[in-house]
Design an enzyme around this catalytic site. Structure first.
Site, PDB file in Angstrom:
ATOM      1  N   ASP A 121      31.713   5.112  25.366  1.00 27.48           N
ATOM      2  CA  ASP A 121      33.122   5.002  23.794  1.00 27.48           C
ATOM      3  C   ASP A 121      33.119   6.290  23.622  1.00 27.48           C
ATOM      4  O   ASP A 121      32.129   7.626  23.957  1.00 27.48           O
ATOM      5  CB  ASP A 121      31.588   4.397  22.924  1.00 27.48           C
ATOM      6  CG  ASP A 121      31.704   3.310  22.270  1.00 27.48           C
ATOM      7  OD1 ASP A 121      32.736   2.373  22.907  1.00 27.48           O
ATOM      8  OD2 ASP A 121      30.891   2.573  22.388  1.00 27.48           O
ATOM      9  N   MET A 341      24.755  11.184  14.826  1.00 27.27           N
ATOM     10  CA  MET A 341      24.152  11.947  16.209  1.00 27.27           C
ATOM     11  C   MET A 341      25.653  12.181  16.802  1.00 27.27           C
ATOM     12  O   MET A 341      25.948  12.330  18.595  1.00 27.27           O
ATOM     13  CB  MET A 341      23.615  10.485  16.852  1.00 27.27           C
ATOM     14  CG  MET A 341      22.396  10.364  16.564  1.00 27.27           C
ATOM     15  SD  MET A 341      21.368   8.842  17.258  1.00 27.27           S
ATOM     16  CE  MET A 341      19.591   8.653  16.594  1.00 27.27           C
TER      17      MET A 341
END
Length: 435
Positions: A121, A341
């Site tokens: 991703d 994150m």
């Protein structure tokens, strides 16, 4: 490129069974390289990322046999290490982030590994340092070719040691565990990830003859062994799918029962959605979500705005923050979503804003969602799926919106969700796949 045409505003009803866990599957599939005996794995999801990894293993010389709709038998007795030197291997490995976890088993069993920079991703920086620092502490030598973006590792003399991981990386922990199982002596890993996926990997290795203690904690002790035997393993249900279905039910005012959810493995996920005002009933191992016209976001005890943030296990998984965010758009109340994150994971909110959602993107990591309480429904638009989790969040938004939406690049959704259009259509949704 495929697209979904979605007619929104339909209430769904029925039962749905979550697929096997994608993130666990990627680890478990790599672990078949640790033995020359048969490994039989069940509940493997039929999704792009998993299928690509199975194809890569087959190309490496692993014998692959499909034994049922969701079951495979693997035998890695004839791994072709020369294939690692080919352009075909590097190309296929670079298309799949999970491919990095073949390094641990290769180093452990064969003493060497090679891989190109993995893909995945586009959600921000996802560094690989934890993996390679762990290998180096075990005695491996490491070289990164910056021009070709290829990692070369020599692990011909791995020796157990104590290591404190610089971050509790799930894939990093899995890779280091697999690299340690044949290392001489004892390996102690502190600040290890302890997600259910890691626990499943450790339990599987122990059934194969490994000696791992501390399973479920962030302190693992691994006694090196000479060899591992075959085993049989069943994947957990995918907790990300389960959370996605909870959010979907709330947004579309649907009555959905999520079957065989293994609730004891979900951590804080059910309670987090309850804090969003979503009613849940735990019925044995099933989760029943009743149809709700309204749901109200809680505040903190002092009345301040609720913050939902990702954290290492047993904290809330970052993969579900996109679902929390989209679900909040039709709640009553306000929530701050803090994605710690990954710095690019919230950028999909511009599509939700175009649909009519009230969201303030504070910075790359934080978004404030002001719930519309269904007073102003979202409207259908055309949009593009940027990654797996954002793609499903946009699908949920489209299913709840007035009118018709088109979602392009749904191959991203296919990477993580098995036949999602067919399964939701079975509940009454109107999703048409257009190639």
């Amino acid at each position: 490129m495929a697209s979904f045409r979605v007619r929104g505003g339909i209430r769904l009803k029925g039962e749905i069974v979550p697929q096997g866990a994608k993130n666990e599957a990627l680890q478990i599939l790599c672990a078949v390289l640790l033995t020359s005996e048969d490994v039989h794995i069940h509940k493997i999801p039929n999704i792009r990322d998993v299928n690509k990894l199975i194809e890569l293993l087959s190309d490496m010389g692993v014998a692959v046999e499909k034994t049922g709709p969701e079951s495979y038998r693997f035998n890695a007795s004839a791994v072709n290490l020369k294939y690692l030197e080919t352009i075909d291997f590097l190309k296929k490995a670079s298309a799949l982030r999970g491919s990095v976890m073949i390094l641990g088993p290769l180093l452990s069993r064969f003493g060497k590994g090679r891989i190109s920079k993995p893909g995945g991703d586009k959600i921000g920086r996802r560094r690989m340092d934890t993996h390679f620092l762990g290998f180096q502490k075990l005695g491996a030598t490491f070289h990164y070719d910056y021009r070709k973006e290829i990692y070369h590792i020599d692990g011909s003399d791995l020796t157990g040691c104590y290591m404190l991981l610089d971050e509790a990386s799930v894939t990093g922990t899995a890779n280091i565990i697999m690299a340690s199982v044949f290392a001489k002596g004892k390996t102690v890993i502190y600040n290890a990830a302890c997600e259910p996926y890691i626990q499943q990997l450790c339990l599987m290795i122990n059934r194969m003859g490994g000696r791992i203690a501390g399973i479920g904690s962030n302190l693992l002790e691994i006694e090196g062994v000479k060899a591992l035997k075959g085993t049989e393993h069943t994947l957990l249900p995918d907790m990300i799918e389960i959370g996605s279905f909870i959010g979907l039910a709330a947004m579309t005012q649907s009555e959905i029962t999520i079957k065989n959810a293994q609730v004891n493995k979900l951590g804080v996920i059910p309670d987090t959605f309850k804090r969003m005002g979503i009613k849940l009933e735990i019925r044995g191992d099933d989760i029943y979500v009743p149809s709700q016209k309204h749901y109200e976001i809680e505040t903190f005890i002092d009345g301040s705005i609720l913050t939902i943030a990702d954290a290492i296990w047993p904290g809330f998984t970052p993969d579900l923050l996109s679902i929390v965010l989209v679900t909040a758009t039709q709640a009553k109340g306000t929530v701050l979503v803090h994605q710690k994150m990954f710095e690019s994971r919230l950028f999909f909110v511009d599509k939700l804003i175009d649909m009519g959602a009230q969201i303030i993107l504070c910075d790359p990591h934080r978004a404030t969602v002001i719930g519309l309480d269904r007073k102003y429904p979202l409207k259908g638009i055309r949009m593009t799926s940027p990654d797996i989790r954002a793609g499903v969040a946009l699908l949920i938004a489209a299913l709840s919106a007035e009118g018709t939406s088109v979602i392009d690049n749904v191959e991203q959704i296919d990477r993580g969700y098995q036949f999602i259009d067919q399964r939701l259509n079975a509940l009454g949704a109107d999703i048409i796949r257009m190639d």
